[in-house]
Design a protein around this motif. Structure first.
Motif, mmCIF file in Angstrom:
data_model
loop_
_atom_site.group_PDB
_atom_site.id
_atom_site.type_symbol
_atom_site.label_atom_id
_atom_site.label_comp_id
_atom_site.label_asym_id
_atom_site.label_seq_id
_atom_site.Cartn_x
_atom_site.Cartn_y
_atom_site.Cartn_z
ATOM 1 N N LYS A 218 63.465 71.836 -50.627
ATOM 2 C CA LYS A 218 62.028 72.167 -50.689
ATOM 3 C C LYS A 218 61.204 70.896 -50.953
ATOM 4 C CE LYS A 218 59.035 75.286 -53.235
ATOM 5 N NZ LYS A 218 58.991 76.217 -54.358
ATOM 6 N N GLY B 175 61.574 73.724 -44.575
ATOM 7 C CA GLY B 175 61.025 75.087 -44.694
ATOM 8 C C GLY B 175 61.329 75.912 -43.468
ATOM 9 N N ARG B 176 60.513 76.932 -43.268
ATOM 10 C CA ARG B 176 60.758 77.931 -42.223
ATOM 11 C C ARG B 176 60.994 77.282 -40.843
ATOM 12 N NH1 ARG B 176 56.319 82.423 -41.776
ATOM 13 N NH2 ARG B 176 57.140 82.772 -43.852
ATOM 14 N N PHE C 228 66.727 82.044 -57.505
ATOM 15 C CA PHE C 228 65.959 80.855 -57.121
ATOM 16 C C PHE C 228 64.686 80.671 -57.952
ATOM 17 C CE2 PHE C 228 68.738 81.784 -53.579
ATOM 18 C CZ PHE C 228 69.311 80.538 -53.377
ATOM 19 N N PRO D 191 65.027 85.874 -50.719
ATOM 20 C CA PRO D 191 65.953 85.191 -51.627
ATOM 21 C C PRO D 191 66.253 85.988 -52.882
ATOM 22 C CG PRO D 191 63.792 84.128 -51.634
ATOM 23 C CD PRO D 191 63.730 85.206 -50.608
ATOM 24 N N GLN E 6 58.298 70.761 -59.408
ATOM 25 C CA GLN E 6 58.846 72.084 -59.023
ATOM 26 C C GLN E 6 59.592 72.704 -60.210
ATOM 27 O OE1 GLN E 6 59.699 70.852 -54.374
ATOM 28 N NE2 GLN E 6 61.385 71.706 -55.518
ATOM 29 N N TYR F 209 68.395 74.183 -53.185
ATOM 30 C CA TYR F 209 67.155 74.791 -52.669
ATOM 31 C C TYR F 209 65.953 73.918 -53.036
ATOM 32 C CZ TYR F 209 63.373 78.353 -52.724
ATOM 33 O OH TYR F 209 62.208 79.049 -52.553
ATOM 34 N N ASN F 210 65.939 73.470 -54.289
ATOM 35 C CA ASN F 210 64.794 72.680 -54.741
ATOM 36 C C ASN F 210 64.769 71.291 -54.115
ATOM 37 O OD1 ASN F 210 62.848 73.879 -56.894
ATOM 38 N ND2 ASN F 210 64.858 74.840 -57.201
ATOM 39 N N ARG G 258 67.777 85.929 -44.895
ATOM 40 C CA ARG G 258 66.662 85.044 -44.560
ATOM 41 C C ARG G 258 65.343 85.578 -45.123
ATOM 42 N NH1 ARG G 258 66.932 81.474 -40.542
ATOM 43 N NH2 ARG G 258 68.817 82.509 -39.822
ATOM 44 N N LEU H 213 65.013 79.474 -47.901
ATOM 45 C CA LEU H 213 63.854 78.690 -47.443
ATOM 46 C C LEU H 213 63.464 79.047 -46.007
ATOM 47 C CD1 LEU H 213 65.054 75.233 -48.767
ATOM 48 C CD2 LEU H 213 62.862 76.276 -49.372
ATOM 49 N N GLU H 214 64.197 80.011 -45.437
ATOM 50 C CA GLU H 214 64.033 80.388 -44.024
ATOM 51 C C GLU H 214 64.361 79.246 -43.072
ATOM 52 O OE1 GLU H 214 60.937 83.287 -43.039
ATOM 53 O OE2 GLU H 214 60.210 83.014 -45.091
ATOM 54 N N ALA H 215 65.234 78.338 -43.540
ATOM 55 C CA ALA H 215 65.723 77.274 -42.663
ATOM 56 C C ALA H 215 66.955 77.790 -41.936
ATOM 57 C CB ALA H 215 66.057 76.039 -43.483
#
Ligand SMILES: Cc1ncc(COP(=O)(O)O)c(C=O)c1O
Length: 371
Positions: A26, A31-32, A230, A226, A167, A22-23, A223, A53-55
């Motif tokens: 990001k 992203g989305r 995370f 999360p 991050q 995830y990181n 979606r 990440l809404e991907a």
């Protein structure tokens, strides 16, 4: 470089492998609404990171006769909307990196290596995890190096590493109660996890999971909503253990090579087929995969005989059932090779707790099968 120098593994650590992924995504700006390509025949934790990440996951099939991503299928599904590709070295078998790297290069997208099943396999002389833009690892029960629970991210790209560090600095320590759950699971792993007790340990773990005594292996991905996983960095006790056990990596890899070599030489029943290995790869198996038309029957007999034969992955997105595939954007039939593999692959253990006695029992069990 990379996991040749073990200190890399403890530089950027996370609550789990999926949190590392995830990181990385990001930090790469995913992203989305962005598409991310990934191979089917994986753990649901991988698309979970994308959905957090809404991907949008874009599923790539396996090679017709293999366990890793099919570059031809990848070529046909990667479009101008695709922002990254995640390539998994399944059970330690390196993916077809020359073609996948060339594809990612042509499309100008980063390639992320999923090294959760291996730390030492090599592809044309280079250790996996050192070929793409970044790689990630997992250290929970069932992985080559077990530290409790956790994951790490590795990259040679200094700019990306700095972003990941920034991050990482704002991640939270997991609450004590979650650290405690991880410790209970790790204690179970130390005490009962060994091939002859595999089926009992699995049942016991499921029971503890059901009663919320340990961290669940799988979350229901959704979606934009999360899991709290995370938010966290690696639990402190797991991290301390990772510092200690990272120096064991070569020893664990040598042990795995020895065990897998015996399976390959000694298992000679016609009920199973051994994995094909590319001559350019040196495979350090996280588990040793066999293919069989009799998967379910063999699993039933193995359970009775108390021999460790695992069925993962039992689904192209393990452990989701067909009714749940849509929740991760997977449509039935879109990756037929992955669906077939899920019905026919059995895996044998190569981990540090496998003894010569276990290997002898497993070989005898398989060679004496009467179906
Ligand atoms: C291939 C693969 N990638 C990623 C993961 C995620 O690792 P973690 O459970 O540490 O998030 C798993 C977990 O089982 C896995 O099998």
């Amino acid at each position: 470089m990379y996991v040749d120098s073990e200190s890399e593994l403890t530089r950027l650590t996370y609550f789990r492998g999926r949190v590392a992924l995830y990181n990385i995504l990001k930090a790469l700006g995913v992203g989305r609404g962005d598409d991310v390509a990934l191979s089917a025949y994986t753990c649901v934790a991988v698309p979970e990171a994308l959905l957090a990440l809404e991907a949008q996951p874009v599923w790539v099939d396996l090679k017709p006769d293999g366990l890793t991503m099919d570059p031809d299928h990848a070529e046909s599904v990667i479009t101008s909307r695709t922002r990254a590709v995640i390539v998994q070295h399944t059970f330690g078998v390196p993916a077809d990196m020359d073609r996948l790297m060339a594809l990612a290069g042509r499309r100008g997208i980063p390639l992320i290596e999923d090294c959760c099943h291996t730390l030492r396999s090599t592809y044309k002389g280079r250790v996996v995890g050192s070929l793409g833009t970044a790689s990630f690892y997992s250290f929970e029960w069932g992985k080559p190096i077990v530290a409790g629970m956790g994951g790490s991210a590795v990259t040679a790209d200094e700019g990306l590493r700095q972003k990941l560090s920034r991050q990482n600095a704002v991640l939270q320590e997991p609450p004590l109660v979650r650290d405690l759950k991880i410790e209970i699971e790790y204690l179970g792993y130390r005490l009962i996890f060994r091939p002859a007790l595999y089926w009992i340990a699995k049942q016991f773990k499921n029971l503890l999971d059901r009663f919320g005594v340990i961290e669940p292996s799988y979350n229901s991905p959704s979606r934009g909503a999360p899991s709290t996983d995370f938010l966290f960095r690696m639990a402190p006790l797991s991290r301390r253990r990772l510092e200690r056990v990272r120096s064991d990596i070569q020893r664990v890899a040598d042990h795995s090579t020895l065990i897998a070599g015996q399976y390959r030489e000694r298992i000679c029943t016609s009920y199973v087929a051994h994995p094909a290995i590319d001559p350019g790869s040196n495979v350090v198996f996280g588990r040793y995969p066999l293919t069989s038309r009799h998967k379910e029957a063999i699993m039933r007999l193995a359970r009775k005989a108390m021999v460790e034969v695992a069925g993962w992955y039992s689904s192209p997105i393990h452990p989701l059932t067909q009714q749940q595939w849509r929740s991760v954007g997977y449509t039935r039939g879109c990756c037929p090779n992955a669906e077939r593999r899920a019905c026919e692959v059995l895996t044998l253990p190569t981990h540090a707790k496998v003894t010569q006695w276990d290997v002898d029992r497993t070989v005898e069990f398989l060679n004496c099968l009467q179906l």
